[in-house]
Design a protein around this motif. Structure first.
Motif, PDB file in Angstrom:
ATOM      1  N   ARG A   1       0.833  -1.215   0.000  1.00  0.00           N
ATOM      2  CA  ARG A   1       0.000   0.000   0.000  1.00  0.00           C
ATOM      3  C   ARG A   1       0.861   1.257   0.000  1.00  0.00           C
ATOM      4  NH1 ARG A   1      -5.419  -0.938   2.151  1.00  0.00           N
ATOM      5  NH2 ARG A   1      -5.617  -3.155   2.566  1.00  0.00           N
ATOM      6  N   SER A   2       0.190   2.362  -0.260  1.00  0.00           N
ATOM      7  CA  SER A   2       0.891   3.646  -0.250  1.00  0.00           C
ATOM      8  C   SER A   2       1.511   3.877   1.134  1.00  0.00           C
ATOM      9  CB  SER A   2      -0.114   4.748  -0.574  1.00  0.00           C
ATOM     10  OG  SER A   2       0.531   5.970  -0.557  1.00  0.00           O
ATOM     11  N   GLY A   3       2.769   4.298   1.141  1.00  0.00           N
ATOM     12  CA  GLY A   3       3.448   4.579   2.409  1.00  0.00           C
ATOM     13  C   GLY A   3       4.055   3.350   3.055  1.00  0.00           C
ATOM     14  N   SER A   4       4.034   2.185   2.343  1.00  0.00           N
ATOM     15  CA  SER A   4       4.549   0.963   2.971  1.00  0.00           C
ATOM     16  C   SER A   4       6.079   0.903   2.955  1.00  0.00           C
ATOM     17  CB  SER A   4       3.957  -0.273   2.280  1.00  0.00           C
ATOM     18  OG  SER A   4       4.229  -0.210   0.907  1.00  0.00           O
ATOM     19  N   GLY A   5       6.735   1.808   2.195  1.00  0.00           N
ATOM     20  CA  GLY A   5       8.203   1.838   2.225  1.00  0.00           C
ATOM     21  C   GLY A   5       8.864   1.402   0.927  1.00  0.00           C
ATOM     22  N   LYS A   6       8.107   1.277  -0.161  1.00  0.00           N
ATOM     23  CA  LYS A   6       8.662   0.756  -1.423  1.00  0.00           C
ATOM     24  C   LYS A   6       9.737   1.710  -1.992  1.00  0.00           C
ATOM     25  CE  LYS A   6       4.550   0.769  -3.337  1.00  0.00           C
ATOM     26  NZ  LYS A   6       3.762   1.336  -2.232  1.00  0.00           N
ATOM     27  N   SER A   7       9.372   3.004  -2.109  1.00  0.00           N
ATOM     28  CA  SER A   7      10.341   3.958  -2.688  1.00  0.00           C
ATOM     29  C   SER A   7      11.557   4.096  -1.774  1.00  0.00           C
ATOM     30  CB  SER A   7       9.702   5.336  -2.880  1.00  0.00           C
ATOM     31  OG  SER A   7       8.606   5.238  -3.742  1.00  0.00           O
ATOM     32  N   THR A   8      11.323   4.037  -0.465  1.00  0.00           N
ATOM     33  CA  THR A   8      12.443   4.135   0.481  1.00  0.00           C
ATOM     34  C   THR A   8      13.401   2.962   0.263  1.00  0.00           C
ATOM     35  OG1 THR A   8      10.926   5.157   2.045  1.00  0.00           O
ATOM     36  CG2 THR A   8      12.997   4.330   2.942  1.00  0.00           C
ATOM     37  N   LEU A   9      12.846   1.759   0.093  1.00  0.00           N
ATOM     38  CA  LEU A   9      13.693   0.590  -0.135  1.00  0.00           C
ATOM     39  C   LEU A   9      14.472   0.760  -1.440  1.00  0.00           C
ATOM     40  CD1 LEU A   9      14.583  -2.168   0.862  1.00  0.00           C
ATOM     41  CD2 LEU A   9      12.633  -3.200  -0.287  1.00  0.00           C
TER      42      LEU A   9
END
Ligand SMILES: Nc1ncnc2c1ncn2[C@@H]1O[C@H](COP(=O)(O)OP(=O)(O)OP(=O)(O)O)[C@@H](O)[C@H]1O
Ligand SMILES: [Mg+2]
Length: 609
Positions: free
Chosen positions: A399-407
């Motif tokens: 979901r949005s905000g789950s950390g994908k872009s951060t990873l």
């Protein structure tokens, strides 16, 4: 806390290169020499002016006569010769003094300009050297503010040098006058010294306060201007023009009012000096008259001439000292903010050479990875363990905000793990390895950046024109389904795309960004919602590209649209910064779909912006 002058100058010396410090020493010596010369010139002019009214005055003065009698020849053997010699000497010295003054003024003006360029370069380098983590924690307008404020560094130095120049002149004039007329000089020094000191002490806190108000208001104005220009679409849609304008106007007015008060405060010294200077002159005349009742008018005019000459040079010099010091303090908060930005410069530096890309032969291993943003109070990622085998395609869902872009940012090396590790072919991703690794990564983010250039410039991005591989460029544009767009544009690949590629649609912009990532011949391609704005046909073309590249390229695909990740070799499901599940799409996606319930296969989340 308000910055102090001493602090500022000693701090800026630490970031000043040797050649500029050497110039500074030479200029100080030049200033000293010019002040001595000026004092000598003023002395001779004073004697000359007195001699006009009474040519014998020179020889009647025991101090002067003893000096002049040492000079051989006929220069001072008659009142006429004395007058002519004094006139010649005063003119020659005045010319020489002014030539020296011009030279010294040019030298310190140039030094101020060199300081401006030097500190500007340092500032931009500093900005470019900071890591991504620093950038996400700072407002981009801060650089614009610092960039425009860098000139205050040179203003402060210029004012400092101007003050030193005048202080030296006043000291030299004072010393010479102490010898010639001790009583009047002492009275003048004490009066003017007390006046200058008290004016400066009275004005200082006011100027400091107004300068801080002007600086902080200007900083906010820059931020608001940046927010308004970047967010104009949202401002118009939400009809918030008035709100943003009022915020902006409030700070612009505050800055302008503070600046107006500073302008007034800096004029006060000259009015005070003018008044006191004239009063002092009147007092000296009255005193001379009172002490010498039978004194001839020529003696009075001689003394007056001396006082006049001294006042002519000393009063403006006193005036300039207070003015330079006040202007210096007005600019100090801004200059100090720029200096602090420079001093916060990271140790690393960027190389003019391109980094050599690192091959990816085995894969990427993420082990026990935790990550927390500097300003956040909880982790964005917790104990993440993922392995990405070389040549495979891994989908990242959540979901949005789950950390994908951060990873993704951590895998690229833009962010550093708070705990745990990331290894490339078994080598830990250390700061030393980072530049080479970044050169191996092709990345398309959720909000790609575009320069105000053409497709050619935006795809090759920073490659000099003579080093562009046209064949490779065309191939990458084709893989990114850009070929038909290029055919439609009147200027083809060289057609300007407008500010932030504003003349393209959201999907067209995404395709330009994909072509850019491919142009680097990456070892790892990261697509973060890179096809969310594409129509089915364009997405199919990109999918085919991805399929054809599979095996030769490692890919990490982040998508909300699940059809985008269905063909991946592996899917990782992130929720709240933790891995919920990873496996083949057939293993993971049904569970993920079920968890989404009615939101199954979400539509685009980052379409046209
Ligand atoms: N610069 C930042 N400072 C502090 N917290 C941040 C920052 N950027 C992201 N976060 C937080 O980190 C978490 C993960 O954000 P991230 O952008 O990785 O999510 P995402 O899975 O990519 O979401 P989306 O699908 O919406 O793009 C979020 O809670 C977000 O608020
Ligand atoms: Mg994201």
């Amino acid at each position: 806390m308000s910055p102090t002058r001493e602090n500022f100058f000693s701090k800026s010396l630490t970031v000043m290169p040797f050649r500029l410090k050497r110039n500074l020493v030479l200029i100080t010596a030049g200033i000293l020499f010019t002040s001595i010369l000026e004092t000598g010139t003023m002395g001779i002019i004073a004697v000359f002016v007195s001699a006009i009214s009474d040519p014998d005055i020179v020889m009647r003065s025991p101090k002067l006569a003893s000096v002049l009698q040492q000079i051989p020849g006929e220069l001072f053997n008659s009142p006429k010769n004395t007058l002519l010699t004094l006139a010649g000497a005063a003119s020659a010295l005045l010319l020489l003094k002014n030539l020296c003054s011009a030279g010294v003024t040019y030298a310190y003006s140039r030094l101020a300009c060199k300081l401006d360029t030097h500190f500007g370069d340092l500032l931009m380098k500093n900005y470019l050297c900071h890591d991504y983590e620093w950038h996400v924690g700072h407002h981009s307008a801060d650089l614009v503010t610092a960039g425009t404020w860098r000139r205050f560094m040179s203003v402060v130095w210029y004012m400092g040098m101007l003050a030193v120049n005048d202080i030296m002149l006043v000291v030299m004039l004072g010393l010479a006058l102490l010898y010639a007329a001790p009583l009047v000089t002492l009275v003048a020094i004490v009066t003017f010294g007390l006046l200058a000191g008290s004016i400066f002490l009275l004005l200082r806190p006011r100027v400091d306060k107004e300068a801080r108000t002007a600086a902080s208001s200007e900083q906010r104005v820059n931020k608001q201007t940046s927010d308004i220009t970047q967010g104009i679409k949202d401002i118009l849609i939400s009809s918030k023009q008035n709100y943003f304008f009022e915020q902006y106007q409030k700070d612009v007015t505050r800055a302008a009012n503070a600046q107006a008060r500073i302008l007034l405060l800096t004029r006060i010294p000259s009015w005070a000096f003018e008044t006191v200077g004239f009063m002092l002159l009147c007092l000296a005349v009255a005193g001379t008259l009172a002490m010498n009742e039978n004194v001839s008018s020529s003696v009075i005019s001689g003394k007056l001439a001396m006082l006049g000459v001294v006042a002519w040079r000393a009063i403006p010099a006193f005036n300039r000292i207070v003015n330079s010091l006040t202007t210096l303090r007005d600019n100090l908060p801004k200059a100090d903010a720029v200096l602090d930005a420079i001093l916060a410069m990271p140790d690393s530096t960027f190389s003019a050479e391109e980094a050599t890309p690192l091959p990816l032969k085995k894969g990427i291993t993420i082990a026990g990875l935790d990550f927390r943003y500097g300003t956040a109070d909880s982790n964005a990622l917790h104990s993440v363990n993922v392995s990405i085998e070389a040549g495979t395609t891994v989908g990242l869902v959540g979901r949005s905000g789950s950390g994908k872009s951060t990873l993704a940012d951590l895998v690229i090396g833009l962010l550093s793990p708070t705990a745990g590790s990331i290894s490339i072919d078994g080598q830990p991703l250390t700061p030393q390895l980072r530049n080479n690794w970044i050169a191996s990564v092709g990345y398309v983010g959720q909000t790609p950046f575009f320069t105000d250039g053409s497709i050619l410039e935006n795809v090759t991005f920073g490659v000099p024109a003579d080093r562009i591989d046209k064949g490779h460029l065309l191939h990458c544009c084709k893989m990114a389904a850009l070929d038909s767009l290029i055919e439609q544009l009147p200027g083809g690949m060289e057609q300007p795309l407008g500010e932030r590629a504003g003349k393209l649609s959201g999907g067209q912009r995404q395709r330009v960004a994909i072509a850019r990532a491919l142009y680097r011949n990456p070892q790892l391609l990261i697509l973060d919602e890179a096809t969310s704005a594409l129509d089915q046909q364009s997405e199919n073309t990109i999918k085919n590209t991805v399929k054809n590249l599979a095996g030769s390229l490692t890919m990490l695909i982040i998508a909300h649209r699940l059809s985008t990740v269905e063909q991946c070799d592996k899917v990782v499901w992130l929720e709240g910064g933790r891995i919920v599940m990873d496996g083949t799409p057939a293993e993971v996606l049904p569970h993920y779909r079920a968890s989404l319930g009615a939101e199954n296969d979400l539509p685009d989340s980052s379409g046209d912006r």
